[in-house]
Motif scaffolding. Structure first.
Motif, PDB file in Angstrom:
ATOM      1  N   UNK A 169      85.955 103.920  53.583  1.00  0.00           N
ATOM      2  CA  UNK A 169      86.646 102.865  54.329  1.00  0.00           C
ATOM      3  C   UNK A 169      88.044 102.647  53.775  1.00  0.00           C
ATOM      4  N   UNK A 170      88.846 101.938  54.562  1.00  0.00           N
ATOM      5  CA  UNK A 170      90.164 101.495  54.117  1.00  0.00           C
ATOM      6  C   UNK A 170      90.251  99.993  54.265  1.00  0.00           C
ATOM      7  N   UNK A 171      91.194  99.397  53.547  1.00  0.00           N
ATOM      8  CA  UNK A 171      91.330  97.950  53.665  1.00  0.00           C
ATOM      9  C   UNK A 171      92.299  97.398  52.645  1.00  0.00           C
ATOM     10  N   UNK A 172      92.240  96.083  52.450  1.00  0.00           N
ATOM     11  CA  UNK A 172      93.056  95.432  51.442  1.00  0.00           C
ATOM     12  C   UNK A 172      94.508  95.273  51.831  1.00  0.00           C
ATOM     13  N   UNK A 173      95.328  95.030  50.815  1.00  0.00           N
ATOM     14  CA  UNK A 173      96.743  94.739  51.039  1.00  0.00           C
ATOM     15  C   UNK A 173      97.476  95.914  51.670  1.00  0.00           C
ATOM     16  N   UNK A 174      97.135  97.128  51.279  1.00  0.00           N
ATOM     17  CA  UNK A 174      97.828  98.297  51.829  1.00  0.00           C
ATOM     18  C   UNK A 174      97.662  98.365  53.347  1.00  0.00           C
ATOM     19  N   UNK A 175      96.446  98.121  53.832  1.00  0.00           N
ATOM     20  CA  UNK A 175      96.206  98.154  55.270  1.00  0.00           C
ATOM     21  C   UNK A 175      96.876  96.966  55.956  1.00  0.00           C
ATOM     22  N   UNK A 176      96.903  95.818  55.296  1.00  0.00           N
ATOM     23  CA  UNK A 176      97.610  94.671  55.870  1.00  0.00           C
ATOM     24  C   UNK A 176      99.091  94.986  56.060  1.00  0.00           C
ATOM     25  N   UNK A 177      99.683  95.647  55.082  1.00  0.00           N
ATOM     26  CA  UNK A 177     101.090  96.031  55.199  1.00  0.00           C
ATOM     27  C   UNK A 177     101.277  96.975  56.380  1.00  0.00           C
ATOM     28  N   UNK A 178     100.397  97.968  56.511  1.00  0.00           N
ATOM     29  CA  UNK A 178     100.489  98.914  57.620  1.00  0.00           C
ATOM     30  C   UNK A 178     100.390  98.214  58.964  1.00  0.00           C
TER      31      UNK A 178
END
Length: 427
Positions: A169-178
């Motif tokens: 899975x992906x997630x967290x701040x990095x995905x929020x930035x994207x």
């Protein structure tokens, strides 16, 4: 909160005193504690913060904020628009818990279970994210009630999956930035409660305050043989031992430790199935921690070079994957912003309780937000004053505990940082 909320702070004409904000936070403290206990009793794992997100979103809507849900799977982002010109300040709290079984005898202790990588596991807020949610909800309350006195916008970011996502899975701040969470933002502030820092204190540092993290994988390929005839093999186990020892010289002999700190750790090594068979390969997993780009770049250059040459010297081959899966940048406090906001910390906590700290080699994905805009990350005290520091339970352990009175300072800091930055940006 009546005294302050009945007389909105006109920032164009005056500055909210530390006492004004302190009074408001003190009157809200009982509610902040209730929120924290609710989240503590009902923790959820990374990318599974469904009930937590719903609870937060419902409250933010009651404050009249523009609320967006489902950001980076379960994140909540709310915007407070004062209607007055000015910067956009982002405030962030992480929401996820850990696969840890709570051993504290608290009336609101967690007895929750969750699913993690296909297994049923106990779940606990063993790192204080429950307090982060509650503190940001408190700051949102105070700032919303004083909307007309603000200059600009406040973006409240309730982030999922800071502790890392399940496999695949992906997630967290990095995905929020994207997904655009930092678009239009001028500055970002975040904080973390600390179980071994006295209540009422705040720790700060300019530059790197938490390490960047880069996981790696090394595969050593040799030649299999009978354990009784090692001269017929190319032994990947002996080669791996040489590699592990060689990696330790990166930090001890290649990094200027007076200026930098770095860690290279091999945490997993697997090879072979029997005592009398030399296997054909060994796999290792490890982590790199660095506190500035110079040290990080040095390790990135040195590690594969060292591994490949040591393997070649033993007649083996090496494959290095760096980074492996997700890396976190260095949590880097912008020096100019730190200098500008340091008076706010001292005004809020008191000069004697505003403490310059050493960097730590733990990591935080708040760093992805700081890659987009200048940001500050702070540590807020959560240790009872009568508890010896050496007896304070560590984060990520079953006995992790905090003194809830420390949350008031967190609410004050988030509020004052927002107010003071808006005022300074206007001028």
């Amino acid at each position: 909160m009546k005294k302050w909320l009945a007389y909105p702070l006109l920032l164009c004409c005056m500055t909210a005193s530390a006492q004004d904000v302190r009074d408001a936070a003190a009157k809200l403290q009982d509610q902040v504690v209730k929120w924290r206990r609710h989240f503590h009793q009902h923790p959820e794992l990374s990318n599974r913060e469904f009930a937590t997100a719903k609870y937060v979103a419902n409250y933010l809507k009651k404050l009249g904020l523009e609320v967006k849900t489902g950001v980076a799977h379960t994140g909540v982002v709310a915007v407070l628009d004062s209607g007055n010109p000015g910067p956009t300040v982002a405030l962030r709290a992480d929401m996820d818990a850990l696969p840890v079984k709570e051993m504290n005898e608290l009336p609101f202790r967690s007895q929750a279970m969750g699913g993690y990588n296909g297994k049923s596991v106990p779940v606990m807020h063993a790192c204080g994210h429950d307090t982060h949610i509650a503190m940001l909800m408190g700051a949102a309350t105070i700032l919303s009630e004083n909307k007309s006195s603000l200059q600009g916008k406040v973006k409240f970011v309730f982030q999922p999956a800071e502790e890392g996502v399940p496999a695949g899975e992906r997630g967290g701040a990095e995905l929020m930035v994207e997904q655009g969470v930092m678009q239009g933002v001028d500055v970002v502030f975040g904080l973390h409660i600390s179980s071994d820092l006295d209540v009422g204190s705040v720790e700060y540092r300019d530059g790197g305050i938490m390490a960047g993290v880069d996981p790696f994988k090394i595969v050593i390929k040799g030649k299999q043989s009978h354990g009784a005839y090692p001269w017929q093999s190319v032994d990947p186990i002996v080669t791996s031992a040489q590699v592990i020892m060689g990696l330790q010289t990166i930090v001890s002999r290649e990094i200027k430790l007076l200026d930098n700190a770095a860690v290279v750790t091999v945490g997993s090594i697997h090879g072979g199935v029997r005592s009398n068979i030399i296997p054909d390969k060994v796999e290792m997993l490890g982590t790199i921690r660095t506190l500035n780009p110079v040290a990080r770049n040095k390790v990135y250059q040195s590690l594969p070079n060292k591994v490949e040459h040591i393997a070649a010297s033993m007649g083996a081959e090496a494959e290095v994957t760096l980074p492996l899966e997700q890396s976190y940048p260095i949590t880097y406090n912008d020096p100019a912003l730190m200098s500008k906001m340091l008076p706010t910390l001292k005004r809020t906590a008191g000069e004697e309780h505003t403490l310059y700290t050493q960097a730590v080699t733990g990591a935080e994905d708040f760093s992805f937000f700081q890659q987009q805009v200048p940001g500050l990350y702070l540590f807020v005290g959560g240790k009872a004053l009568d508890m010896p520091r050496e007896k304070a339970p560590d984060h990520h352990t079953p006995y992790f505990v905090i003194d809830e009175s420390g949350m008031q300072l967190g609410v004050e800091l988030l509020t004052n940082l927002t107010l003071d930055y808006m005022k300074s940006a206007k001028h």
